[in-house]
Design a protein around this motif. Structure first.
Motif, short mmCIF file in Angstrom:
data_model
loop_
_atom_site.label_atom_id
_atom_site.label_comp_id
_atom_site.label_asym_id
_atom_site.label_seq_id
_atom_site.Cartn_x
_atom_site.Cartn_y
_atom_site.Cartn_z
N LYS A 131 0.84 -1.20 0.00
CA LYS A 131 0.00 0.00 0.00
C LYS A 131 0.88 1.25 0.00
O LYS A 131 1.97 1.26 0.57
CB LYS A 131 -0.92 -0.01 1.23
CG LYS A 131 -1.95 -1.15 1.19
CD LYS A 131 -2.73 -1.24 2.48
CE LYS A 131 -1.93 -1.94 3.57
NZ LYS A 131 -1.63 -3.36 3.29
N ALA A 132 0.37 2.27 -0.66
CA ALA A 132 1.11 3.54 -0.74
C ALA A 132 1.16 4.21 0.62
O ALA A 132 0.18 4.18 1.39
CB ALA A 132 0.46 4.46 -1.76
N ILE A 133 2.29 4.82 0.93
CA ILE A 133 2.44 5.56 2.19
C ILE A 133 1.88 6.97 1.98
O ILE A 133 2.33 7.68 1.08
CB ILE A 133 3.92 5.64 2.61
CG1 ILE A 133 4.53 4.24 2.71
CG2 ILE A 133 4.06 6.39 3.92
CD1 ILE A 133 3.87 3.33 3.70
N PRO A 134 0.89 7.38 2.78
CA PRO A 134 0.32 8.74 2.62
C PRO A 134 1.41 9.80 2.78
O PRO A 134 2.30 9.68 3.62
CB PRO A 134 -0.70 8.83 3.75
CG PRO A 134 -1.02 7.41 4.11
CD PRO A 134 0.23 6.63 3.86
N LYS A 135 1.33 10.82 1.97
CA LYS A 135 2.36 11.85 1.98
C LYS A 135 2.19 12.82 3.14
O LYS A 135 3.17 13.23 3.76
CB LYS A 135 2.33 12.61 0.64
CG LYS A 135 3.58 13.43 0.38
CD LYS A 135 3.61 13.94 -1.04
CE LYS A 135 4.92 14.67 -1.34
NZ LYS A 135 4.98 15.15 -2.74
N TYR A 136 0.95 13.17 3.45
CA TYR A 136 0.69 14.14 4.51
C TYR A 136 -0.26 13.53 5.53
O TYR A 136 -1.48 13.61 5.39
CB TYR A 136 0.11 15.43 3.93
CG TYR A 136 0.99 16.07 2.89
CD1 TYR A 136 2.19 16.67 3.25
CD2 TYR A 136 0.64 16.03 1.54
CE1 TYR A 136 3.02 17.24 2.30
CE2 TYR A 136 1.47 16.61 0.58
CZ TYR A 136 2.65 17.21 0.96
OH TYR A 136 3.46 17.77 0.02
N VAL A 137 0.31 12.89 6.56
CA VAL A 137 -0.50 12.22 7.56
C VAL A 137 -0.91 13.21 8.65
O VAL A 137 -0.21 14.19 8.93
CB VAL A 137 0.25 11.03 8.19
CG1 VAL A 137 0.63 10.01 7.13
CG2 VAL A 137 1.51 11.51 8.93
#
Length: 402
Positions: A131-137
């Protein structure tokens, strides 16, 4: 009995040859505790192996030390494989190590490789499943020991990079037989919190036994089936566990896991400012370009103005009108002259003009011109046309002059 006297070099060379040709000494496996460990700048490792009663000096060259999955330390119990030989210059024998593993973990390594190969064949490690890692958590979940160094490192990195990011910590066992089940429970709990963007699974460094809970098969499937992305930061940079291969992103350390998960607010602001300045410069350049284009178009319009074109066309029309008038007048004059010449010619050949000289025209009743005397004999009446009129006459007598 004669005994040959040898030099030191000769006796050392002979002893080295004996050691090198010994079947057991040239291919040995020994175990002991590391002491006097030194990692040379060249990459070679120098240390001693000892037990309760004795020790032996050892060396592991750089080419072999590269293959180690751990960094040797004093006090570690290890098994080394290699050969015994003599260092002729010093006249001391030592063990040349080709391989090294921690004592008692050979079976663990075998179990690790076996599980790793099976899960890899099942496709758990494929990039297409990650799964893609969110850029702005905005919120992260952390599964780790609440008292270990890992949580402190993650908190420090997170606060430094972005204080606005929330953190939910699930306190879990990270070592021992129950640790893997506790971590699985943490994954289940954090997956149920809707606003958590991703999960960090972390632990500080340790031996393979201490990190073994992260090589659990059920934990591997829990990481694989997590709905939320998982970043693993287990151990040191050289430590690899099964969950590192299954996770969506592997970090070398817990601190690096936090760096990957939490965006830097200051860097983001700098980037926004950079984009703002770039955009401002771009807009300014575009406005200047468009203004220049407009000025060029305005100048072109002024040169090719419809008003100027119409005025010029009026001048062209006036010139055409003058030309037409000139040509018309010339044509009329030419035709007038031709008419005068034709009229003069007609006048010159007009029969009526002959009448002005005292002549007359005689016609019969059929308007045939009578020019001979014998024609009068056949006519009972004639018409005489004079210059000022005409008259009809009835003939009664015709006298022919001879």
């Amino acid at each position: 009995m004669y005994i040959k006297t040898l030099t030191i070099s000769e006796i050392n060379k002979y002893i080295k040859k004996v050691l090198d040709n010994d079947f057991i000494l040239s291919n040995s496996s020994i175990k002991g505790e590391i002491s006097n460990f030194k990692l040379h700048s060249s990459g070679h490792m120098y240390f001693s192996l000892k037990d309760e009663n004795s020790k032996i000096n050892c060396i592991m060259f750089k080419g072999n030390s590269r293959n180690l999955t751990f960094l040797p330390e004093n006090g570690m119990k290890v098994i080394v494989k290699g050969r015994v030989s003599l260092y002729e210059k010093e006249g001391a024998y030592q063990f040349y190590c080709d391989k090294m593993e921690l004592e008692g973990i050979g079976e663990l390594y075998i179990a690790f490789e076996k599980l790793k190969n099976r899960l890899e064949l099942e496709g758990l490690f494929k990039d297409e499943h990650k799964k893609a890692i969110p850029k702005y958590v905005q919120k992260i979940g952390v599964i780790t020991s609440p008292t270990g160094a890992a949580i402190k490192d993650i908190i420090n990195v997170t606060k430094t990079r972005n204080k606005s990011v929330e953190m939910v910590v699930y306190p879990a066992l990270v070592q021992g037989i129950n640790a893997s089940k506790d971590i699985i429970k943490g994954i289940e709990v954090l997956n149920k919190i809707e606003d958590i963007d991703l999960i960090i699974l972390a632990r500080g460094g340790g031996s393979i036994e201490e990190l073994w809970c992260f090589n659990d098969e059920e934990l591997a499937y829990a990481v694989y089936n997590s709905k939320k992305p998982i970043i693993t930061g287990v151990g040191h940079e050289i430590d690899y566990t099964i969950v590192d291969f299954v996770s969506d992103r592997r970090a070398a350390t817990p601190s690096q896991a936090a760096e990957i998960a939490v965006f830097s607010l200051s860097q983001l602001k700098d980037k926004i400012l950079f984009y703002k300045n770039n955009m401002s410069g771009y807009v300014s350049r575009k406005l200047a370009e468009k203004k220049s284009e407009i000025d060029m178009l305005r100048h072109s319009l002024e040169i090719n103005s419809p008003t100027a074109y119409i005025v010029n066309q009026y001048n062209s029309i006036d010139r055409l009108r003058e030309l037409i008038n000139l040509k018309t007048r010339g044509k009329l004059e030419k035709e007038k002259e031709r008419l005068i010449r034709v009229n003069a010619l007609l006048s010159a050949n007009n029969p009526l003009n002959i009448l002005n000289k005292g002549y007359a025209i005689i016609e019969d009743k059929h308007k045939n011109i009578i020019s001979e005397i014998h024609a009068l004999k056949e006519a009972d009446s004639i018409k005489i046309i004079l210059k000022d009129g005409e008259a009809e006459l009835r003939l009664e007598e015709i006298n022919e002059v001879v």
